[in-house]
Enzyme design. Sequence first.
Site, PDB file in Angstrom:
ATOM      1  N   TYR A 134     -28.967   6.282 -45.360  1.00 22.84           N
ATOM      2  CA  TYR A 134     -28.892   5.327 -46.673  1.00 22.84           C
ATOM      3  C   TYR A 134     -29.825   5.762 -47.683  1.00 22.84           C
ATOM      4  O   TYR A 134     -30.412   6.412 -46.868  1.00 22.84           O
ATOM      5  CB  TYR A 134     -28.458   4.029 -47.012  1.00 22.84           C
ATOM      6  CG  TYR A 134     -29.680   3.625 -46.201  1.00 22.84           C
ATOM      7  CD1 TYR A 134     -30.970   2.937 -47.370  1.00 22.84           C
ATOM      8  CD2 TYR A 134     -30.605   3.372 -44.772  1.00 22.84           C
ATOM      9  CE1 TYR A 134     -32.221   2.666 -47.155  1.00 22.84           C
ATOM     10  CE2 TYR A 134     -31.606   2.652 -44.746  1.00 22.84           C
ATOM     11  CZ  TYR A 134     -33.123   2.557 -46.012  1.00 22.84           C
ATOM     12  OH  TYR A 134     -34.122   1.891 -45.992  1.00 22.84           O
ATOM     13  N   PHE A 162     -36.213   3.773 -54.131  1.00 24.53           N
ATOM     14  CA  PHE A 162     -36.618   3.084 -54.033  1.00 24.53           C
ATOM     15  C   PHE A 162     -37.167   3.177 -52.250  1.00 24.53           C
ATOM     16  O   PHE A 162     -38.091   2.548 -52.000  1.00 24.53           O
ATOM     17  CB  PHE A 162     -36.966   1.166 -54.159  1.00 24.53           C
ATOM     18  CG  PHE A 162     -35.537   0.647 -53.809  1.00 24.53           C
ATOM     19  CD1 PHE A 162     -34.987   0.376 -52.512  1.00 24.53           C
ATOM     20  CD2 PHE A 162     -34.439   0.526 -55.132  1.00 24.53           C
ATOM     21  CE1 PHE A 162     -33.564  -0.524 -52.683  1.00 24.53           C
ATOM     22  CE2 PHE A 162     -33.235   0.235 -54.151  1.00 24.53           C
ATOM     23  CZ  PHE A 162     -32.856  -0.462 -52.740  1.00 24.53           C
ATOM     24  N   ASP A 163     -36.260   3.764 -51.345  1.00 27.51           N
ATOM     25  CA  ASP A 163     -35.573   3.675 -50.263  1.00 27.51           C
ATOM     26  C   ASP A 163     -35.434   4.808 -50.058  1.00 27.51           C
ATOM     27  O   ASP A 163     -33.833   4.799 -50.276  1.00 27.51           O
ATOM     28  CB  ASP A 163     -35.668   2.912 -49.817  1.00 27.51           C
ATOM     29  CG  ASP A 163     -35.806   1.979 -47.991  1.00 27.51           C
ATOM     30  OD1 ASP A 163     -36.363   3.654 -48.154  1.00 27.51           O
ATOM     31  OD2 ASP A 163     -35.733   1.366 -47.487  1.00 27.51           O
ATOM     32  N   ILE A 178     -30.230  -6.980 -45.471  1.00 25.55           N
ATOM     33  CA  ILE A 178     -29.188  -8.163 -47.011  1.00 25.55           C
ATOM     34  C   ILE A 178     -28.660  -8.725 -46.959  1.00 25.55           C
ATOM     35  O   ILE A 178     -27.339  -7.422 -45.836  1.00 25.55           O
ATOM     36  CB  ILE A 178     -29.884  -7.439 -48.349  1.00 25.55           C
ATOM     37  CG1 ILE A 178     -29.252  -5.886 -48.783  1.00 25.55           C
ATOM     38  CG2 ILE A 178     -31.030  -7.279 -48.498  1.00 25.55           C
ATOM     39  CD1 ILE A 178     -29.423  -5.458 -49.845  1.00 25.55           C
ATOM     40  N   TYR A 235     -32.014  -9.277 -52.556  1.00 28.66           N
ATOM     41  CA  TYR A 235     -33.111 -10.011 -52.985  1.00 28.66           C
ATOM     42  C   TYR A 235     -33.530 -11.238 -53.731  1.00 28.66           C
ATOM     43  O   TYR A 235     -34.927 -11.322 -53.827  1.00 28.66           O
ATOM     44  CB  TYR A 235     -34.362  -8.794 -53.087  1.00 28.66           C
ATOM     45  CG  TYR A 235     -34.271  -7.760 -51.652  1.00 28.66           C
ATOM     46  CD1 TYR A 235     -35.365  -8.517 -50.835  1.00 28.66           C
ATOM     47  CD2 TYR A 235     -33.860  -6.646 -51.989  1.00 28.66           C
ATOM     48  CE1 TYR A 235     -34.965  -7.622 -49.964  1.00 28.66           C
ATOM     49  CE2 TYR A 235     -33.735  -5.322 -51.552  1.00 28.66           C
ATOM     50  CZ  TYR A 235     -33.978  -5.899 -50.191  1.00 28.66           C
ATOM     51  OH  TYR A 235     -34.013  -5.204 -49.233  1.00 28.66           O
ATOM     52  N   PHE A 273     -26.763   1.142 -53.546  1.00 26.22           N
ATOM     53  CA  PHE A 273     -27.027   2.434 -52.302  1.00 26.22           C
ATOM     54  C   PHE A 273     -25.991   2.908 -52.354  1.00 26.22           C
ATOM     55  O   PHE A 273     -24.777   2.445 -51.712  1.00 26.22           O
ATOM     56  CB  PHE A 273     -26.435   0.739 -51.564  1.00 26.22           C
ATOM     57  CG  PHE A 273     -28.303   0.143 -50.659  1.00 26.22           C
ATOM     58  CD1 PHE A 273     -28.956   0.344 -50.362  1.00 26.22           C
ATOM     59  CD2 PHE A 273     -27.660  -1.415 -51.921  1.00 26.22           C
ATOM     60  CE1 PHE A 273     -30.556  -0.487 -50.505  1.00 26.22           C
ATOM     61  CE2 PHE A 273     -28.978  -2.097 -51.412  1.00 26.22           C
ATOM     62  CZ  PHE A 273     -29.740  -1.904 -50.612  1.00 26.22           C
TER      63      PHE A 273
END
Length: 474
Positions: free
Chosen positions: A56, A66-67, A86, A112, A129
């Site tokens: 991902y 961010f990731d 999540i 979040y 995502f």
Amino acid sequence: MTVEEMDVEAESKQPVSSSSAVDVTPNQDGGILKEIITEGTGEKTPANGNKIFVHYVGTLTDGTKFDSSRDRGTPFDFILGKGSVIKSWDIGVATMKKGEKAVFTCKSEYAYGSSGSPPKIPPDATLIFEIELLDWQGEDLSPKKDGGIIREQLVKGESYSTPNDGALVEVHIIGRHDGREFDNRDVKFTIGEGDEEGICYGLERALEKFKKGERSLIKLKPQYAFKEKGKPEFNIPPNAEVEYEVELKSFEKAKESWELDSDGKLEQAGLFKEKGTNYFKAGKIDKALKQYKKIIKFIEHEAGFEGEKNTERQAVLLATHLNLAMCYLKLEECLEARDQCNKALEFDAQNVKGLFRRGQALLNIGEPEQGRKDFEAVLKIEPNNKAASNQILMCNKKIKEQKKNEKKIYANMFEKFAEIDKQKEEAERKKQPDVMKTLGEWGEDEREREMSEFERENPNILLLPNTSGDFKDL
């Protein structure tokens, strides 16, 4: 920058919803929009409890990453539907097929929320995502999580209710081993008593997780299937892995103790006792044990029992502990048998069966003196009890054997200690120098000194050393 340019830039930072994006939220509230980038293969999608493997990339709506599992070079894995990720992931990934790649736009209430995830994810952030579903594994339903019972869901069931131990279930099963179908039938049985219908332990445990209408593939390791004995009537060899395709058509849950009043609990205890006794007579000790344990579970606490009902409860518990003790003696689990007798004797300290069975347990675990006391107590109550008299003889014989063995052990121990002391003395003696071997008559080691020419020519003349250690002829 002009106003028009600012408007364009602001617009570019808003989440973009393609016309092909689909709302995958259960309530169709637009909280999770899915757009497929690469189609997956097959028709199967993962089910709750499956172990999921994905790659991902996560970004904010302004494109800030961010990731990313791809940057780390390692796929990410998690258990689907258990809240370990999540909410949007649990919902979204469940819609994907193997090999599929999709983009999910997730509102904050599915991500979040108002707290965000500092420092990278701000409060109330919509997240994007890109997820690729690499593979998934079936849900491990084994008690020890050793991979012995794996479920791959084919058709999801209805509602949230599942069968419990003692539930009456109606199922259709198709059993396979090594590609060969060995069982195909409708069967109705009680969870916990399935072996009466040729149902193995692992399949029963799996069914406790099924919902009505569910159809799943259950893969069983030997310890949860037919073990080292195999199943000759199904032509299943020892230590074989098998799989079942199972559909739960209907079930009726067994009553739990908290659902019943005192009369209901005692009635249920009577049913358990009858089943346990029948199993015991048939030599099915493990199944008898299970039924007797259910009695304890239902009526061990006094709450709700008063007067005669409580007296009846205590009588049933006394009989149950005695029956459990007998089962454990049959299984040669004598410590458990002793403990059950102790519990029985708390209700009736003079109970002959309790004293006798505890004596047997104590004798079998190597405590004949304590066992003899119990058998002697039986004779005080029933002087003509021949079985107790015979057990006392066995205890006396065992005590005599133990004392003889103890005497032999102590004798061997003393001999061993004496031998060790002798060896130590010998070792110390060897450390001391042998004067006659190593020293000359005057204290100097003559054997290590080479003879002088004078000595060889005059062997009868004695040489004495001077103060410097040199020898002079006299």
